[in-house]
Design an enzyme around this catalytic site. Structure first.
Site, PDB file in Angstrom:
ATOM      1  N   TYR A 129     -10.429   7.460  -0.939  1.00 11.96           N
ATOM      2  CA  TYR A 129      -9.966   6.241  -1.521  1.00 11.96           C
ATOM      3  C   TYR A 129     -10.851   5.480  -2.566  1.00 11.96           C
ATOM      4  O   TYR A 129     -10.670   5.158  -3.608  1.00 11.96           O
ATOM      5  CB  TYR A 129      -9.578   5.190  -0.399  1.00 11.96           C
ATOM      6  N   ASP A 151       7.932   8.651  -8.813  1.00 14.28           N
ATOM      7  CA  ASP A 151       6.589   8.984  -8.016  1.00 14.28           C
ATOM      8  C   ASP A 151       5.656   8.912  -9.278  1.00 14.28           C
ATOM      9  O   ASP A 151       5.485   9.846 -10.166  1.00 14.28           O
ATOM     10  CB  ASP A 151       6.613  10.260  -7.428  1.00 14.28           C
ATOM     11  N   VAL A 152       4.602   7.920  -9.576  1.00 18.35           N
ATOM     12  CA  VAL A 152       3.647   7.881 -10.545  1.00 18.35           C
ATOM     13  C   VAL A 152       2.755   9.173 -10.617  1.00 18.35           C
ATOM     14  O   VAL A 152       2.488   9.661 -11.704  1.00 18.35           O
ATOM     15  CB  VAL A 152       2.630   6.820 -10.531  1.00 18.35           C
ATOM     16  N   SER A 162       7.714  -2.735  -5.002  1.00 14.44           N
ATOM     17  CA  SER A 162       8.892  -2.955  -3.762  1.00 14.44           C
ATOM     18  C   SER A 162       8.196  -3.811  -3.004  1.00 14.44           C
ATOM     19  O   SER A 162       9.011  -4.751  -2.301  1.00 14.44           O
ATOM     20  CB  SER A 162       9.364  -1.677  -3.419  1.00 14.44           C
ATOM     21  N   LYS A 190     -10.718   4.942  -6.457  1.00 14.62           N
ATOM     22  CA  LYS A 190     -10.492   3.511  -7.243  1.00 14.62           C
ATOM     23  C   LYS A 190     -11.819   3.425  -8.017  1.00 14.62           C
ATOM     24  O   LYS A 190     -11.755   2.874  -9.206  1.00 14.62           O
ATOM     25  CB  LYS A 190     -10.894   2.346  -6.018  1.00 14.62           C
ATOM     26  N   ASN A 243       0.098  -0.570 -10.603  1.00 14.86           N
ATOM     27  CA  ASN A 243      -0.297  -1.613  -9.443  1.00 14.86           C
ATOM     28  C   ASN A 243      -0.204  -0.253  -8.390  1.00 14.86           C
ATOM     29  O   ASN A 243      -0.891  -0.395  -7.227  1.00 14.86           O
ATOM     30  CB  ASN A 243       0.569  -2.568  -9.104  1.00 14.86           C
TER      31      ASN A 243
HETATM   32  P1  NAP Z   1       1.602  -1.339  -0.237  1.00 12.67           P
HETATM   33  O1  NAP Z   1       1.836  -2.702   0.580  1.00 12.67           O
HETATM   34  O2  NAP Z   1       1.180  -0.080   0.625  1.00 12.67           O
HETATM   35  O3  NAP Z   1       2.680  -1.023  -1.225  1.00 12.67           O
HETATM   36  C1  NAP Z   1       2.500  -0.053  -2.135  1.00 12.67           C
HETATM   37  C2  NAP Z   1       3.658   0.258  -3.251  1.00 12.67           C
HETATM   38  O4  NAP Z   1       3.304   1.263  -3.891  1.00 12.67           O
HETATM   39  C3  NAP Z   1       4.738   0.041  -2.599  1.00 12.67           C
HETATM   40  O5  NAP Z   1       5.627  -0.731  -3.592  1.00 12.67           O
HETATM   41  C4  NAP Z   1       5.135   1.597  -2.751  1.00 12.67           C
HETATM   42  O6  NAP Z   1       6.573   1.895  -2.869  1.00 12.67           O
HETATM   43  C5  NAP Z   1       4.217   1.964  -4.033  1.00 12.67           C
HETATM   44  N1  NAP Z   1       4.069   3.459  -4.099  1.00 12.67           N
HETATM   45  C6  NAP Z   1       3.368   4.093  -3.281  1.00 12.67           C
HETATM   46  N2  NAP Z   1       3.143   5.367  -3.646  1.00 12.67           N
HETATM   47  C7  NAP Z   1       3.694   5.569  -4.935  1.00 12.67           C
HETATM   48  C8  NAP Z   1       3.941   6.284  -5.861  1.00 12.67           C
HETATM   49  N3  NAP Z   1       3.540   7.653  -5.844  1.00 12.67           N
HETATM   50  N4  NAP Z   1       4.859   6.081  -6.957  1.00 12.67           N
HETATM   51  C9  NAP Z   1       5.162   4.790  -7.137  1.00 12.67           C
HETATM   52  N5  NAP Z   1       5.112   4.035  -6.442  1.00 12.67           N
HETATM   53  C10 NAP Z   1       4.541   4.198  -5.186  1.00 12.67           C
HETATM   54  O7  NAP Z   1       0.083  -1.510  -0.785  1.00 12.67           O
HETATM   55  P2  NAP Z   1      -0.724  -2.617  -1.676  1.00 12.67           P
HETATM   56  O8  NAP Z   1      -1.447  -3.194  -0.520  1.00 12.67           O
HETATM   57  O9  NAP Z   1       0.418  -3.913  -2.068  1.00 12.67           O
HETATM   58  O10 NAP Z   1      -1.384  -2.030  -2.520  1.00 12.67           O
HETATM   59  C11 NAP Z   1      -0.969  -2.177  -3.939  1.00 12.67           C
HETATM   60  C12 NAP Z   1      -2.493  -1.976  -4.988  1.00 12.67           C
HETATM   61  O11 NAP Z   1      -3.212  -2.796  -4.706  1.00 12.67           O
HETATM   62  C13 NAP Z   1      -2.803  -0.310  -4.484  1.00 12.67           C
HETATM   63  O12 NAP Z   1      -3.252   0.242  -5.784  1.00 12.67           O
HETATM   64  C14 NAP Z   1      -3.936  -0.510  -3.729  1.00 12.67           C
HETATM   65  O13 NAP Z   1      -4.885   0.400  -3.692  1.00 12.67           O
HETATM   66  C15 NAP Z   1      -4.484  -1.655  -4.359  1.00 12.67           C
HETATM   67  N6  NAP Z   1      -5.259  -2.660  -3.322  1.00 12.67           N
HETATM   68  C16 NAP Z   1      -4.845  -3.341  -2.286  1.00 12.67           C
HETATM   69  C17 NAP Z   1      -5.797  -4.092  -1.543  1.00 12.67           C
HETATM   70  C18 NAP Z   1      -5.081  -4.686  -0.020  1.00 12.67           C
HETATM   71  O14 NAP Z   1      -6.122  -5.334   0.504  1.00 12.67           O
HETATM   72  N7  NAP Z   1      -4.109  -4.389   0.527  1.00 12.67           N
HETATM   73  C19 NAP Z   1      -6.864  -4.208  -1.743  1.00 12.67           C
HETATM   74  C20 NAP Z   1      -7.317  -3.702  -3.125  1.00 12.67           C
HETATM   75  C21 NAP Z   1      -6.485  -3.052  -3.616  1.00 12.67           C
HETATM   76  P3  NAP Z   1       7.629   1.977  -1.673  1.00 12.67           P
HETATM   77  O15 NAP Z   1       7.931   0.726  -1.028  1.00 12.67           O
HETATM   78  O16 NAP Z   1       8.732   2.945  -2.231  1.00 12.67           O
HETATM   79  O17 NAP Z   1       7.041   3.089  -0.561  1.00 12.67           O
END
Ligand code: NAP
Length: 265
Positions: free
Chosen positions: A169, A66-67, A11, A173, A93
């Protein structure tokens, strides 16, 4: 016929960036979300529009799940079966950061359990379900649209970087990083390639609360490529795999981090 991709957490943020890039190269999509249906609907509409603009025809369906929940994971697979009847690519993701960043001498067991459930158990067992279905598809002569079926997991530089104010966290990871070699070794014989994408600092809702801190670190040279990463940067790496540009590679880690992982002297 379009390949079908299931993306968890699509989303917003990185998942949305992945969805848009896959739409552009002609994929039908299942966009999973946890609770933000409005954002998921917007992403689906934007994917269909992007596909059209790129001269592709693509469908995007949203699915709440919810995964961390076994029942929800099964529903996600059932939804994909019902709507598209096939699966070519799973992108794990969805992931969460701790609600509060707390020093490892203070952080709670509750936060640890939440992160392990969503960030490790969820993708591990969703991969198991998806892999079983992919194997069954091959056995019943449903060929992949392109060369191989694929599973991609989004981990983080936190898999090997110690941040003492979010140890839960980092541990989640690091554990998630083992998923790729395990499933790569197990699934190669079934024509399924498995990859890890390891993003660095990416501009999303997750990093918004620490924007000032990272602005400063990036300006001071945290990464050789001196800018924030974008969801599109990650999406393009996923699209390269989806387009079959790495057919003889499996179990690979692809860093999408502006060179953060390089040791420098
Ligand atoms: P984000 O902006 O917080 O978005 C999180 C997404 O995951 C949203 O679509 C959310 O859905 C969904 N989500 C959360 N909990 C969930 C659950 N239990 N079941 C299904 N969907 C769920 O996060 P992001 O920054 O895009 O991160 C995405 C991935 O990349 C994560 O695994 C994160 O750890 C990893 N990552 C992020 C970064 C960074 O700098 N941002 C860096 C390295 C890795 P809703 O919209 O419904 O809440």
């Amino acid at each position: 016929m379009n390949p079908v991709a299931l993306i968890t957490g699509a989303s917003r943020g990185i998942g949305r960036g992945i969805a848009l890039e896959l739409a552009k190269i002609g994929h039908d999509l299942v966009l999973n979300f946890a609770s933000n249906a409005a954002a998921a609907r917007q992403t689906a509409a934007d994917c269909v529009a992007q596909a059209k603009e790129a001269g592709q025809k693509g469908q995007a369906e949203i699915c709440q799940a919810d995964v961390a929940s076994a029942g929800d994971r099964q529903q996600l697979i059932d939804f994909t079966k019902k709507n598209f009847g096939r699966l070519d690519l799973l992108v794990n993701n969805a992931g969460v950061a701790p609600t509060v960043r707390a020093d490892i001498l203070e952080a709670t067991e509750e936060s640890f359990d939440r992160l392990i459930s969503v960030n490790v158990k969820g993708p591990y067992f969703l991969t198991q379900l998806a892999a079983r279905w992919m194997i069954e598809q091959r056995r019943t002569s449903v060929p992949p649209v392109s060369g191989t079926r694929k599973i991609i997991t989004v981990s983080s530089i936190s898999a090997y970087t110690a941040s003492t104010n979010r140890g839960d966290y980092c541990v989640s990871k690091a554990a998630l990083s083992m998923l790729t070699p395990l499933f790569a070794a197990r699934l190669a014989e079934h024509g399924i390639n498995v990859y890890e994408i390891r993003p660095g600092v990416i501009a999303t809702d997750m990093t918004r609360p620490v924007k000032d801190k990272y602005d400063k670190l990036i300006a001071e040279g945290l990464t050789p490529i001196q800018r924030w990463g974008t969801p599109q940067d990650v999406g393009r790496a996923v699209a390269a795999i989806a387009r079959d540009l790495l057919p003889f590679s499996t179990g690979e880690v692809i860093n999408v981090d502006g060179g953060f992982h390089l040791r420098r002297l």
